[in-house]
Design an enzyme around this catalytic site. Structure first.
Site, PDB file in Angstrom:
ATOM      1  N   GLN A  53      14.254  63.623  51.746  1.00 31.54           N
ATOM      2  CA  GLN A  53      13.055  63.669  52.748  1.00 31.54           C
ATOM      3  C   GLN A  53      11.935  62.866  52.412  1.00 31.54           C
ATOM      4  OE1 GLN A  53      13.973  68.382  51.714  1.00 31.54           O
ATOM      5  NE2 GLN A  53      12.006  68.238  53.049  1.00 31.54           N
ATOM      6  N   PHE A  75      15.616  71.201  53.489  1.00 31.06           N
ATOM      7  CA  PHE A  75      15.084  72.364  53.261  1.00 31.06           C
ATOM      8  C   PHE A  75      14.124  72.511  52.235  1.00 31.06           C
ATOM      9  CE2 PHE A  75      19.254  73.113  55.355  1.00 31.06           C
ATOM     10  CZ  PHE A  75      19.016  73.528  56.654  1.00 31.06           C
ATOM     11  N   GLU A 126      12.858  66.965  48.637  1.00 32.57           N
ATOM     12  CA  GLU A 126      11.583  66.572  48.846  1.00 32.57           C
ATOM     13  C   GLU A 126      11.095  65.658  47.588  1.00 32.57           C
ATOM     14  OE1 GLU A 126       8.485  69.266  49.885  1.00 32.57           O
ATOM     15  OE2 GLU A 126       6.859  67.844  49.166  1.00 32.57           O
ATOM     16  N   ARG A 152       0.107  77.367  47.819  1.00 29.32           N
ATOM     17  CA  ARG A 152       0.394  77.707  49.271  1.00 29.32           C
ATOM     18  C   ARG A 152       0.610  79.414  49.100  1.00 29.32           C
ATOM     19  NH1 ARG A 152       1.514  75.866  54.468  1.00 29.32           N
ATOM     20  NH2 ARG A 152       1.248  73.728  53.832  1.00 29.32           N
ATOM     21  N   ARG A 197      11.638  75.372  52.255  1.00 32.38           N
ATOM     22  CA  ARG A 197      11.327  75.938  53.547  1.00 32.38           C
ATOM     23  C   ARG A 197      10.081  77.183  53.205  1.00 32.38           C
ATOM     24  NH1 ARG A 197      15.355  76.515  58.232  1.00 32.38           N
ATOM     25  NH2 ARG A 197      14.153  75.942  60.270  1.00 32.38           N
ATOM     26  N   PHE A 205       7.531  76.716  51.260  1.00 33.83           N
ATOM     27  CA  PHE A 205       6.849  76.190  50.383  1.00 33.83           C
ATOM     28  C   PHE A 205       5.722  77.201  49.547  1.00 33.83           C
ATOM     29  CE2 PHE A 205       3.896  72.806  48.255  1.00 33.83           C
ATOM     30  CZ  PHE A 205       5.090  72.015  47.917  1.00 33.83           C
ATOM     31  N   ALA A 256       6.134  70.286  54.676  1.00 34.52           N
ATOM     32  CA  ALA A 256       4.954  70.927  55.080  1.00 34.52           C
ATOM     33  C   ALA A 256       5.216  71.128  56.850  1.00 34.52           C
ATOM     34  CB  ALA A 256       3.634  70.360  54.525  1.00 34.52           C
ATOM     35  N   GLU A 306       9.057  75.343  59.264  1.00 30.14           N
ATOM     36  CA  GLU A 306       8.965  76.455  58.291  1.00 30.14           C
ATOM     37  C   GLU A 306       8.397  77.929  58.547  1.00 30.14           C
ATOM     38  OE1 GLU A 306       6.351  73.671  55.913  1.00 30.14           O
ATOM     39  OE2 GLU A 306       7.677  74.411  54.111  1.00 30.14           O
TER      40      GLU A 306
HETATM   41  N1  MTE Z   1      16.082  72.173  60.008  1.00 32.37           N
HETATM   42  C1  MTE Z   1      17.282  71.808  59.640  1.00 32.37           C
HETATM   43  N2  MTE Z   1      18.118  71.650  60.576  1.00 32.37           N
HETATM   44  N3  MTE Z   1      17.258  71.229  58.502  1.00 32.37           N
HETATM   45  C2  MTE Z   1      16.267  71.128  57.426  1.00 32.37           C
HETATM   46  O1  MTE Z   1      16.839  70.470  56.343  1.00 32.37           O
HETATM   47  N4  MTE Z   1      14.240  71.617  56.684  1.00 32.37           N
HETATM   48  C3  MTE Z   1      13.045  72.526  56.988  1.00 32.37           C
HETATM   49  C4  MTE Z   1      12.568  72.626  58.703  1.00 32.37           C
HETATM   50  N5  MTE Z   1      13.802  72.800  59.456  1.00 32.37           N
HETATM   51  C5  MTE Z   1      15.092  71.632  57.732  1.00 32.37           C
HETATM   52  C6  MTE Z   1      14.995  72.083  59.066  1.00 32.37           C
HETATM   53  C7  MTE Z   1      11.856  72.322  56.359  1.00 32.37           C
HETATM   54  S1  MTE Z   1      11.586  72.742  54.856  1.00 32.37           S
HETATM   55  C8  MTE Z   1      10.804  71.435  56.798  1.00 32.37           C
HETATM   56  S2  MTE Z   1       9.344  71.028  55.946  1.00 32.37           S
HETATM   57  C9  MTE Z   1      10.908  70.918  57.944  1.00 32.37           C
HETATM   58  O2  MTE Z   1      12.043  71.217  58.803  1.00 32.37           O
HETATM   59  C10 MTE Z   1      10.511  69.472  58.038  1.00 32.37           C
HETATM   60  O3  MTE Z   1      10.806  68.679  59.573  1.00 32.37           O
HETATM   61  P1  MTE Z   1       9.543  68.837  60.276  1.00 32.37           P
HETATM   62  O4  MTE Z   1       8.144  68.580  59.703  1.00 32.37           O
HETATM   63  O5  MTE Z   1       9.886  67.588  60.956  1.00 32.37           O
HETATM   64  O6  MTE Z   1       9.623  70.052  61.340  1.00 32.37           O
HETATM   65  N1  HPA Z   2       4.557  71.421  51.768  1.00 37.54           N
HETATM   66  C1  HPA Z   2       5.259  70.606  51.390  1.00 37.54           C
HETATM   67  N2  HPA Z   2       5.046  69.780  50.394  1.00 37.54           N
HETATM   68  C2  HPA Z   2       3.911  69.690  49.791  1.00 37.54           C
HETATM   69  C3  HPA Z   2       2.966  70.400  50.046  1.00 37.54           C
HETATM   70  C4  HPA Z   2       3.103  71.219  50.927  1.00 37.54           C
HETATM   71  O1  HPA Z   2       2.398  72.108  51.423  1.00 37.54           O
HETATM   72  N3  HPA Z   2       1.715  70.110  49.586  1.00 37.54           N
HETATM   73  C5  HPA Z   2       2.308  68.930  48.720  1.00 37.54           C
HETATM   74  N4  HPA Z   2       3.353  68.704  48.816  1.00 37.54           N
HETATM   75 MO1  MOS Z   3       9.641  71.555  53.639  1.00 36.35          MO
HETATM   76  S1  MOS Z   3       9.701  72.727  52.081  1.00 36.35           S
HETATM   77  O1  MOS Z   3       8.119  71.432  53.215  1.00 36.35           O
HETATM   78  O2  MOS Z   3      10.510  70.178  52.991  1.00 36.35           O
END
Ligand code: MTE
Ligand code: HPA
Ligand code: MOS
Length: 786
Positions: free
Chosen positions: A216, A247, A251, A329, A361, A363, A533, A734
């Site tokens: 990520q 997920f 990260e 958070r 997801r 956090f 995030a 999330e």
């Molecule tokens: N959806 C799918 N299919 N796969 C993933 O790994 N990760 C989640 C969410 N949805 C995830 C997912 C997490 S932890 C985050 S932070 C967000 O997607 C990141 O993507 P976005 O910020 O583009 O929504």
């Molecule tokens: N979400 C995910 N990753 C991060 C964050 C958060 O709020 N802050 C710093 N790293």
């Molecule tokens: Mo999502 S836990 O911020 O990768």
């Protein structure tokens, strides 16, 4: 933000005007490739000739000094080419994202079972794995701390405890007419991405390295690899086309794998792939933090909370990783949708001899919010009220006039829609009628018990580390009118690419099929933040829009120069550019613009405005806006076995003006089921020696299709972001993970029915069948004793 960006942000094409590519249900950009099995994941990239395969040797002890490590048998194992330990790392032996307390390979001290000690490189994946088992290691064991409670007891923390206070919670508590005190434990969760951690490093000329990595955070991988190899960042390229899920687990914790593949490849001058099998992945990498809470809350006769004190301690694992921002958070989500006047929140990150827990997801948001929901649930039962009514009475005020609209960390809630959203769901789910039906059912059913709950959510959107809220993009328009977009976000299945492509197509007035997204690549957009995030589409969508807008402006000016008319009257729609009462195909103007030497590609940049945070006082404006949602779950529990089933779930989520309702509904459904797994069936168990015993799907139970409710009604709440987010949409990644709180509280409601709703079932999470049965037994005992 640069002037150009700022100027155009005020005059965007409106998503509600006739032409639109945003706001429409569009299939995931790789859906067809996914279904055909043609989507390329890191392990599918055709291997370069001479590719070698690596595996890790892992610690068998939770806390120990390594007295000796004899690797002769590893080295002489069939197919082995090389074995490397910490002393073979040319640069820094560290992959910690914030604090540098995270060795890539142990330097003699081991701090959890599964900690990597060495990497073995062989001619095949199997040979590498077999060899890795053959090390002869002797340890001098040290006492190990395994649980957050033990860590708190020992004052063993990875970062100093944090505290947020508003008002005087102690005196408010003392003068409260009613009080609840208690403890709660909420377990962790394995990310269980379908594609495990993997990196494939290919040496390039002049000490360069290309790393294909399932991550990520390509930029952080670039930094970690550069530091480990002791070269500058410009020698390292990290590329990620897509992940089979992240997920949060990719990260920061993709770094170990990227670094070790690159270190091996750099020594051998041959490509090296490091692909974790599931057991190693689960043994080595961190998960969602489990939390233990001790709370004391005061409330009035109506159920309104007057004072809230909570001490929470998480299982951070052996190093800091992202535990501090996760705890922050959690502190900032302890309010969930409720105004808490006088609060005292202490959060501790317990240092334990276990995997270093990380992003997952939500956090820390889910872990903060579930505690107050547990408390509200108890208040309701103590007062003999429906929990929904107690929830409503504690909601944030709608506006300044109502007051009660400033969070414990000082951010004013200016976009509160929880009242309307919950009212809509209460009606559409027929909550009240079903409550009566559940009570009637339970009165006449001795063994099977039903439960019902409605839970709300509010989730702050932005990285809680302010500077991370930035993104960049590149948009290329080719002379045939096709468009390629590269942005800093990564695709993990969440649909960021289709959303960004929609934004670019919308901006240029061209059909979606004319726009393609490339792999994420550190040599294209530099210094990116993790896709995390939930901000991926928010940030990268804005950056790509800025880039596309610059090109649109150039084309509009060129069109007016060529065809006449007013610049402000030029429209880009349906693949046509409307200028001076003519409609000219986009690609025709593009072709002519090229000949006129107009630049047909551009960069774009975005930085979220209005954010600030003071970590010392834990106050400020950490979030750009809030997303809201609520859900109703109805369960049936077998009171003799603890088995249960989710009969029906209704979810309503506020995605603002959704960029893509199909993707967003998919995100809500996925998050709901994933969160349900966290709260019910997914249980991480470490044995007394600190070994994680649940390191494969045989012992770790994620939800299956048969666990999904047959009646699952997911809808998006009609709303528009009050902030100037990308086309007024809201993040969706999330927050919906908090929706299945209603499953947990419906189970607790069913358990409470065993004691005529008079006693608070002591129910920790996950509410496994065993835990449910234990809670039923406890409630029966309380009822018999009364
Ligand atoms: N959806 C799918 N299919 N796969 C993933 O790994 N990760 C989640 C969410 N949805 C995830 C997912 C997490 S932890 C985050 S932070 C967000 O997607 C990141 O993507 P976005 O910020 O583009 O929504
Ligand atoms: N979400 C995910 N990753 C991060 C964050 C958060 O709020 N802050 C710093 N790293
Ligand atoms: Mo999502 S836990 O911020 O990768």
């Amino acid at each position: 933000m640069n002037k150009q960006t700022e100027a155009f942000l005020t005059k965007l094409p409106d998503a509600t005007s006739a032409w639109a590519e945003v706001g429409l249900a569009r299939t995931h950009e790789s859906a067809v490739l996914h279904v055909l099995g043609e989507a390329t994941y890191t392990d599918d990239i055709p291997e370069v000739q001479g590719t070698l395969h690596a595996a890790l040797g892992l610690s068998a002890k939770a806390h120990a000094h390594i007295l000796s490590m004899n690797l002769d048998a590893v080295k002489s194992s069939p197919g082995v080419v090389a074995v490397y330990t910490a002393k073979d790392i040319p640069g820094s032996n560290d992959c910690g994202p914030i604090i540098h307390d995270d060795p890539i390979l142990s330097e003699g001290l081991v701090e959890y079972v599964g900690q990597p000690l060495f990497v073995v490189v062989a001619d095949s994946h199997d040979n590498a794995r077999r060899a890795a088992r053959k090390a002869d290691i002797s340890y001098q064991e040290l006492p190990a701390i395994l649980t957050p409670q033990e860590a708190k007891q020992a004052q063993s923390f990875v970062v100093p405890p944090m505290r947020l206070q508003r008002g005087n919670a102690q005196s408010a508590f003392e003068r409260s007419p009613h009080r609840v005190k208690g403890e709660l434990y909420v377990g962790g969760q394995e990310q269980f991405y379908l594609e495990g951690q993997i990196s494939y490093a290919i040496p390039k000329e002049d000490n360069g390295m290309l790393v294909y990595c399932s991550t990520q955070h390509p930029t952080e991988m670039q930094h970690v690899v550069a530091h480990a190899l002791n070269v500058h960042s410009h020698k390292i390229v990290v590329e990620c086309r897509r992940m089979g899920g992240g997920f949060g687990g990719k990260e920061s914790q993709s770094a170990l794998w990227a670094a070790l593949a690159a270190i091996s490849a750099s020594h051998l001058k041959r490509p090296v792939k490091l692909r974790a099998d599931r057991d190693d992945d689960m043994l080595v990498t961190g998960k969602r933090h489990c939390f233990h809470y001790e709370y004391e809350v005061g409330y009035d006769d109506s159920g309104r909370i007057i004072a809230a004190k909570v001490e929470m301690v998480s299982r951070a694992g052996y190093s800091a990783d992202l535990s501090a921002p996760v705890a922050t958070r959690a502190v900032c989500h302890f309010d969930n949708t409720y105004y808490l006047a006088d609060v005292d929140i202490i959060a501790m990150c317990g240092k334990t001899n276990t995997q270093s827990n990380t992003a997952f997801r939500g956090f820390g948001g889910p872990q903060g919010a579930i505690a107050i929901e547990y408390i509200v649930d108890e208040i309701a039962r103590n007062l003999g009220q429906d929990a929904l009514d107690i929830r409503k009475i504690n909601f944030y005020g709608r506006n300044d006039a109502e007051g009660r609209n400033v969070t414990q960390y000082g951010q004013k809630v200016v976009d509160n829609v929880i009242h309307e959203l919950v009212a809509e769901l209460e009606a559409s789910s027929e909550y009240r009628a079903r409550r009566a039906a559940v009570i009637a059912f339970n009165a006449s059913s001795a063994v099977l018990k039903k439960g019902l709950a409605l839970t709300p959510l509010k989730f702050g959107i932005a990285f809680n580390v302010t500077h991370l809220n930035q993104a960049g993009a590149l948009v290329h328009v080719y002379t045939d009118g096709s468009v390629l977009v590269n942005h800093g976000g990564t695709e993990m299945g969440q649909g960021i690419n289709i959303k960004v492509c929609q934004v670019v197509a919308h901006e240029l007035g061209i059909p979606l099929k004319m726009v393609r997204a490339t792999a994420t690549d550190t040599s294209k957009v530099a210094n990116t933040s993790a896709t995390a995030a939930s901000t991926g589409a928010d940030l990268n969508g804005k950056a790509a829009q800025a880039a596309a807008h610059t090109i649109r402006q150039r084309l509009a000016e060129f069109a007016v120069t060529t065809y006449g008319g007013e610049l402000t009257a030029v429209r880009f729609e349906h693949g046509l550019i409307h200028v001076n009462a003519q409609a000219i195909p986009f690609e025709e103007i593009v072709g002519k613009a090229y000949l006129a030497r107009i630049q047909l590609w551009s960069d774009g940049f975005y930085a979220t405005p209005g954010l600030h945070w003071d970590p010392k006082t834990m106050s400020g404006n950490p979030f750009s806006y809030f997303a809201y949602g609520a859900s109703v779950s109805e369960v049936i529990v077998d009171s003799l076995t603890g088995e249960w089933k989710l009969l029906r779930a209704d979810a309503l989520y506020d995605a603002g003006k959704s960029l893509n309702p199909a993707i967003d509904i998919g995100q809500v459904e996925g998050a709901f089921i994933q969160g349900m797994g966290w709260l019910t069936t997914e249980e991480l168990c470490w044995n007394q020696s600190g070994k994680l015993m649940t390191h494969a799907p045989s012992t770790y139970k994620i939800p299956a299709i048969s666990d999904c409710p047959e009646d699952f009604r997911v809808a998006l709440f009609k709303n528009s972001n009050v902030q100037d987010s990308i086309h007024r949409s809201k993040a969706v990644g999330e927050p919906p993970l908090l929706l299945p709180f209603s499953v947990f509280f419906a189970i607790r409601d069913a358990v409470a029915s065993v004691g005529a709703y008079k006693f608070n079932p002591p129910l920790n999470s996950p509410a496994t069948s065993e835990a449910i049965l234990t809670a039923i037994t406890a409630v029966s005992k309380m009822a018999n004793a009364a």
